[in-house]
Design an enzyme around this catalytic site. Structure first.
Site, PDB file in Angstrom:
ATOM      1  N   GLY A 104       0.809  -1.216   0.000  1.00 55.20           N
ATOM      2  CA  GLY A 104       0.000   0.000   0.000  1.00 55.20           C
ATOM      3  C   GLY A 104       0.839   1.261   0.000  1.00 55.20           C
ATOM      4  CB  CYS A 107       1.802  -8.877   0.489  1.00 59.72           C
ATOM      5  SG  CYS A 107       1.232  -9.758  -0.976  1.00 59.72           S
ATOM      6  CB  CYS A 145       0.120 -12.709  -0.612  1.00 61.11           C
ATOM      7  SG  CYS A 145      -0.620 -11.406   0.389  1.00 61.11           S
ATOM      8  CE  LYS A 159      -1.444 -17.063   0.852  1.00 62.55           C
ATOM      9  NZ  LYS A 159      -2.171 -16.384   1.878  1.00 62.55           N
ATOM     10  CE1 TYR A 210      -4.429 -14.609   5.559  1.00 59.83           C
ATOM     11  CE2 TYR A 210      -5.966 -13.570   7.085  1.00 59.83           C
ATOM     12  CZ  TYR A 210      -4.857 -13.493   6.264  1.00 59.83           C
ATOM     13  OH  TYR A 210      -4.183 -12.302   6.135  1.00 59.83           O
ATOM     14  CD  GLU A 246      -3.892 -18.720   3.580  1.00 54.53           C
ATOM     15  OE1 GLU A 246      -4.671 -18.273   2.722  1.00 54.53           O
ATOM     16  OE2 GLU A 246      -2.974 -18.037   4.081  1.00 54.53           O
ATOM     17  CG  HIS A 279     -19.427 -29.021 -19.903  1.00 53.74           C
ATOM     18  ND1 HIS A 279     -19.789 -29.291 -18.604  1.00 53.74           N
ATOM     19  CD2 HIS A 279     -19.237 -30.228 -20.506  1.00 53.74           C
ATOM     20  CE1 HIS A 279     -19.834 -30.602 -18.427  1.00 53.74           C
ATOM     21  NE2 HIS A 279     -19.498 -31.195 -19.575  1.00 53.74           N
ATOM     22  CD  GLU A 295     -20.069 -26.730 -16.386  1.00 53.54           C
ATOM     23  OE1 GLU A 295     -20.947 -26.518 -17.244  1.00 53.54           O
ATOM     24  OE2 GLU A 295     -19.224 -27.642 -16.465  1.00 53.54           O
TER      25      GLU A 295
END
Length: 554
Positions: A81, A117, A122, A125, A258, A262, A529, A534
């Site tokens: 950021g 991150c 992120c 990980k 999380y 994770e 498909h 879907e």
């Protein structure tokens, strides 16, 4: 404050001549503030009466005047950021400084520019999650005709070296990007020392002082410790795990966040013995039906759960890489257990880095309990020239893309004439557990609470990825549901999916939800498909109906 009597100085006449050149006046005393002359006694009284004097002095008298600022913007924190805001501000020819400093973990781990991150979040990980998925793919490949040895081994050192090499390249790219955007970078710990003034201290203790018209706090968070004997001495956190120079071995993961799930997920995917110790519920703040399904899947795939327990003491019983630790834990009803592990990974939450950067010195209010910073809808704190973005914000999502978006939009508003604000609603996210979880919008609990059970319709279904059918594994584990507002044309309030590539699915549906996606529009969309996504074009069974949602094929 300094004063001098010209009559008592050896060069008094010369001083008076210089003062005349500066002020075009001869009356004494001549008062300066911030290198600017206010004038004589009468001028001081006038400045005091009209408030100009207080404005110039600004509280302690340490504030620079606008035309003497070193920078237009100083960003404290070189994470995603902060860097995004700095580079965006520089596009408008603003003079920008980024201060970034990583305080080493108790075990001494540190990293480069880029924030959580990139270095310890992120990026590593997801790469280690991918490592575990490749291990599963090797197992599946036998059913597709590949001749793979029965025993497949993983090399932790090779993985961490390659992951760290990639992260190092990102650190370098960030440095180059700042240089190319003419953003100055200082590897120093920033602390406010007065209005518009900050002190930067580098790793050898050298101090520098800088001033700016505006400041942006983007310092992020760091992992929390338990506050029990042995936690900082012997435990690791996610700040240490991704660069750990040795395989962690038998691992206890403490926490239900999380991050905890994770890490436990990819560690067990690498073949390690993994236990998760949970105090209460999994994934607090997320949809609890989805959270519990994740927990069930992880248990079926080798992760052990110790529920309603918290550690009370960590002891080292054997040194090594890894060594051996004895963990004492206690349940809510007072039951005590002990077990030995090679590694204890703490993932019990994160705390904002806001208490040690001098915010109190300049009057910025924080939540004393959480250390979060309250801001208005333009990321402005209670001190008008100080802004904040990212994980330090009170009541906002702690996600990298949110911080990046907020930082860029803030710079555009401050310097580019924009009025676009960051939209913190309907933000998609993904939890990279072994069975990935993508979500956007409201959880089922929050939707029912906000709109009432009679106004909410939940459509759901299991699905079986085609790729999993030949290995004949995990049928009726992947799950999809949407939460709709009956009174608003069944507008989709919440999107939730458990399955492979959940993030890739969620991103596209998030854009549709921003546009007001309804159930009818989903039904009228022709699916591709055979893919997992879907399923969302053919959801027909509601939870309310109690109908069968089990799947027998793709």
């Amino acid at each position: 404050n300094h004063y001098a009597n010209s009559d008592s100085l050896e060069n008094g006449d010369q001083l008076q001549e210089v003062l005349y050149e500066l002020t075009m006046g001869t009356t004494m005393p001549i008062v300066f503030t911030k290198q600017k002359p206010i004038g004589d006694y009468d001028n001081i009284l006038k400045a005091k009466t009209n408030g100009k004097l207080e404005k110039l002095l600004e509280i302690s008298g340490d504030a620079p005047t606008p035309d003497t600022y070193d920078f237009d913007l100083i960003v404290i924190g070189g994470g995603s950021g902060g860097l995004a805001a700095a580079k965006e501000a520089a596009k408008y020819d603003k003079k920008v400084l980024v201060l970034d400093y990583v305080t080493p973990t108790p075990l001494g781990t540190r990293w480069g520019l880029g924030g959580t991150c990139v270095n310890v979040g992120c990026i590593p990980k997801k790469l280690m999650h991918q490592t575990a998925l490749l291990g599963q793919a090797l197992q599946d490949s036998r059913k597709f005709g590949w001749k793979v040895d029965e025993r497949v081994n993983h090399d932790w050192e090779v993985m961490t070296e390659e992951v760290q090499n990639y992260i190092g390249s990102l650190n370098w790219n960030y440095r180059v990007a700042l240089l190319e955007n003419r953003v100055k970078y200082e590897n120093g710990f920033g602390v406010f020392v007065g209005p518009h003034r900050i002190k930067s201290t580098n790793k050898i203790g050298k101090e520098k002082f800088f001033t700016a018209e505006r400041f942006l706090v983007a310092t992020g968070e760091r992992p929390r410790y338990l506050g029990i004997p042995g936690d900082k001495e012997y435990c690791i956190t996610s700040d240490d795990l991704f660069s750990l120079p040795y395989c962690p071995g038998k691992t206890l993961v403490v926490g239900a966040s999380y991050v905890a799930l994770e890490c436990a997920g990819f560690l067990v995917g690498l073949g390690l013995d993994v236990t998760v110790m949970v105090r209460s519920i999994l994934l607090r703040g997320f949809d609890q039906q989805m959270a519990n399904r994740i927990g069930e899947y992880m248990e079926e795939h080798g992760v052990k759960f110790l529920k309603q327990f918290v550690p009370t003491k960590i002891e080292q019983i054997e040194q090594g890489t890894p060594g051996k630790l004895k963990v004492t834990a206690e349940s809510a009803d007072g039951c005590q257990i002990t077990e030995e592990y090679n590694t204890v990974l703490l993932a019990i939450g994160r705390d904002p880095c806001t208490r040690k950067i001098g915010l109190d010195t300049v009057g910025v209010k924080i939540n004393e309990k959480t250390a979060k910073i309250p801001v208005n809808d333009e990321e402005q704190t209670n001190v008008p020239y100080i802004y904040a973005i990212g994980d330090v914000l009170e009541g906002k999502l702690e996600l990298t893309p949110v911080a990046i978006q907020a930082g860029r939009l803030l710079a555009r508003r401050l310097y580019g004439g924009s009025n676009v604000k960051c939209d913190y609603e309907t933000v998609p996210t993904t939890v990279f557990t072994p069975l990935e979880y993508g979500a956007c919008g409201l959880s089922e609990e929050k939707a029912l609470l906000k709109y009432g059970e009679e106004n909410v319709e939940v459509y759901h279904s299991y699905f079986w990825p085609l790729e999993w059918t030949v290995p004949a594994r995990d049928n009726n584990k992947c799950y999809a549901k949407i939460i709709c507002n009956i009174k608003d044309n069944e507008r989709v309030l919440g999107f939730h999916v458990l399955g492979p590539n959940a993030g890739e699915m969620t991103q596209g549906f998030a854009a549709a939800m921003k546009c007001g996606l309804t159930k009818e529009q989903l039904d009228s969309t022709i699916g591709i498909h055979p893919i997992c996504a879907e399923v969302f074009t053919s959801l027909s069974v509601t939870k309310r109906s109690g109908g069968n949602i089990l799947q027998a094929g793709c």
